[in-house]
Scaffold this active site. Structure first.
Site, mmCIF file in Angstrom:
data_model
loop_
_atom_site.group_PDB
_atom_site.id
_atom_site.type_symbol
_atom_site.label_atom_id
_atom_site.label_comp_id
_atom_site.label_asym_id
_atom_site.label_seq_id
_atom_site.Cartn_x
_atom_site.Cartn_y
_atom_site.Cartn_z
ATOM 1 N N ASP A 149 0.835 -1.202 0.000
ATOM 2 C CA ASP A 149 0.000 0.000 0.000
ATOM 3 C C ASP A 149 0.873 1.257 0.000
ATOM 4 O OD1 ASP A 149 -2.747 1.049 0.333
ATOM 5 O OD2 ASP A 149 -1.968 1.858 2.204
ATOM 6 N N GLU A 168 1.816 -0.335 -4.867
ATOM 7 C CA GLU A 168 0.929 0.767 -5.278
ATOM 8 C C GLU A 168 1.806 2.024 -5.224
ATOM 9 O OE1 GLU A 168 -3.146 3.006 -3.832
ATOM 10 O OE2 GLU A 168 -1.533 2.580 -2.445
HETATM 11 C C1 NOJ Z 1 -4.354 3.081 -0.844
HETATM 12 C C2 NOJ Z 1 -5.503 2.160 -0.643
HETATM 13 O O1 NOJ Z 1 -5.758 1.487 -1.838
HETATM 14 C C3 NOJ Z 1 -6.652 3.025 -0.171
HETATM 15 O O2 NOJ Z 1 -7.866 2.319 -0.160
HETATM 16 C C4 NOJ Z 1 -6.310 3.557 1.195
HETATM 17 O O3 NOJ Z 1 -7.317 4.454 1.625
HETATM 18 C C5 NOJ Z 1 -4.979 4.298 1.180
HETATM 19 N N1 NOJ Z 1 -3.971 3.608 0.433
HETATM 20 C C6 NOJ Z 1 -4.451 4.492 2.573
HETATM 21 O O4 NOJ Z 1 -3.971 3.273 3.087
#
Ligand code: NOJ
Length: 516
Positions: free
Chosen positions: A198, A260
């Protein structure tokens, strides 16, 4: 060859996938029961969004214990049963890991709040106030407001890139490195095959903690995260070092690290891969209005900028649904299928988001039922519409839950359910499955670098080894010259091959193989 070299993934947003106990929240037993749907669809790996104990302020992306399962989602044993069943069906298991921040309810943060001498104080990012008593610098949180909250007891501010209930972990602390290595080891010992990381670009901060410059030309005081140039708060070289060390940790274990990563411009991404992460997602299509010419050129540029490929997506639990963004209705579904035909042959790993195989458009959540913290602040950016429950079969709750779903939305039609679509060869589900079948049947013959073919604007056309992918994203019929004898393995619409000329109907993608 790594297992992900020619694999397709599928994102499961666990809360909304399948509920086994009627509490309205999807859970591991529910997911395990529905794994046959994924195996039949023809995907290779399941990515499960965070399932750890959490106060759910950001629906699981606020983790209070990295090595357990939230009771709403089941137990560790039920996680093991899920992983075992997935493996039995030939599906790899990828789990979401959230290293940028924890929940404010995590024992580390609760301990850190006890004072400057707490053994966990340095797990988080603390700074003294600015001379005027305000936040230490001008950094802003992605979810709104300053990226700093004052802890009155100690008089210091702690940093949070998201909600105040999501304090950023301090990756300048060796103890945090050790703790996460243990977390990765814990889940690898339970058999996971990969980690989706993440906000992978944001672990470390520039130790100067200097102000970020305002974005040129905004013409007002920076108010939102997007108003600043993110020079000091994210995308620091030390973050890449973290992934280099993780890469050494997973080496020889055939475990995927997919991040991500949001950095701009996309070419700045290459430092995250190679000897660090294996893959990063490509988000370049998500903010774009549907436009065949831009989509086709964006895909080509992305592929050229990272020739080893991307994690290709059309949507996720953070975006409005692809079919909606692509115009909705049957045309939206056709565009999405044609785009998958384009993406399915590119280097990297495509990931479907749950419900994309059903051609789902955004779910409709009335304002009074909005739960997403982003949607509460900026309704049009809300993420609830893509998070509404999976429709499995006709009947009460559409097979998602016997209770009231955690997120209340307008009922979907029976034609949107997986079971109805399974019986209809023209449904989005059957058409997605047929495309995935064709991808698999040509897998051994597709490989090597992408050789782009001449094609009209708005058409993606390339050859890799003995396989070609041609996707007409436009609303007109196009003809593409394809030197050499080819067979159409599958097309999502009308495709006629006359000699070396392929005529493709509007919004149609095709996979072709060289005639042996
Ligand atoms: C990216 C995640 O995909 C999202 O859903 C989340 O709110 C943020 N990161 C914070 O962790």
């Amino acid at each position: 060859m790594s297992w992900w070299a020619d694999a397709v993934g599928y994102e499961v947003y666990l809360r909304s996938f399948a509920d086994s106990d009627g509490d309205g929240v999807g859970d591991f037993p529910g997911l395990t029961k529905r794994l046959d749907h994924l195996a039949d669809l023809g995907i290779d790996a399941v990515w499960v969004t965070p399932f750890y104990p959490s106060p759910q302020r950001d629906f699981g992306y606020d983790v209070a214990d990295y090595c357990d399962v939230d009771p709403a989602f089941g137990t560790l044993e039920q996680f093991d049963e899920f992983a075992a069943r997935a493996h039995e069906l030939g599906l790899k298991v990828v789990i979401d890991i959230v290293p940028n921040h924890s929940s404010s309810e995590h024992p580390w943060f609760r301990s850190a709040l006890e004072g400057k001498d707490s053994p966990h104080r340095d797990h988080y990012v603390w700074r003294d106030p600015a001379p005027d008593g305000g936040p230490p610098n001008n950094w802003l949180a992605i979810f709104g407001g300053p990226a700093w909250t004052l802890d009155e007891a100690s008089g210091q501010y702690y940093m949070h890139l998201f909600l105040p209930e999501q304090p950023d972990l301090n990756w300048a602390s060796p103890a945090v490195h050790r703790a996460f290595e243990q977390v990765l080891e814990f889940w690898m010992a339970r058999g996971v095959d990969g980690f989706r990381i993440d906000v992978a670009h944001s672990l470390c901060e520039d130790r100067s903690f200097a102000d970020n410059p305002p974005k040129p030309g905004i013409g007002r005081e920076p108010e939102d995260f997007g108003d600043l140039l993110h020079v000091h708060d994210i995308d620091q070289p030390e973050t890449i070092e973290v992934y280099r060390s993780w890469r050494r940790l997973v080496a020889d274990r055939d475990v995927l690290l997919i991040g991500e990563v949001y950095v701009d411009p996309a070419p700045a991404m290459d430092k995250y891969v190679d000897d660090a992460l294996h893959l990063t997602f490509f988000f370049g299509l998500n903010p774009l209005e549907w436009d065949p010419v831009t989509f086709a050129s964006t895909l080509r540029e992305a592929t050229e900028s990272l020739p080893d490929g991307w994690g290709w997506i059309q949507g996720s639990h953070d975006e409005h649904r692809a079919v909606t963004r692509f115009g909705g209705g049957p045309e939206g579904v056709e565009r999405s299928l044609a785009l998958w035909a384009a993406l399915f042959g590119l280097p990297g790993m495509p990931f479907l988001f749950q419900g994309e195989e059903l051609g789902l458009e955004n779910g409709v959540v009335a304002p009074e039922h909005v739960l997403d913290p982003v949607g509460k602040r900026i309704p049009e950016d809300g993420r609830d519409p893509c998070r509404t429950p999976m429709p499995w079969e006709p009947g009460a709750g559409h097979g998602f839950s016997s209770g009231e779903p955690w997120l209340i939305s307008e009922t979907r039609t029976d034609n949107e359910t997986a079971s109805v679509q399974a019986g209809d060869p023209e449904s989005p589900l059957s058409r997605t499955r047929a495309l995935l079948d064709a991808r698999r049947s040509t897998a051994g013959r597709r490989g090597g670098p992408v050789d782009w073919l001449d094609a009209p604007e708005g058409v993606v056309a390339y050859r890799r080894g003995e396989v070609a992918h041609v996707a007409n994203l436009t609303d007109g019929v196009v003809t593409v010259a394809l030197p050499g004898p080819w067979d159409v393995a599958h097309a999502t619409g009308e495709a006629v091959l006359v000699g070396d000329r392929l005529e493709l109907g509007a919004r149609t993608g095709a996979i072709l193989g060289v005639v042996a």
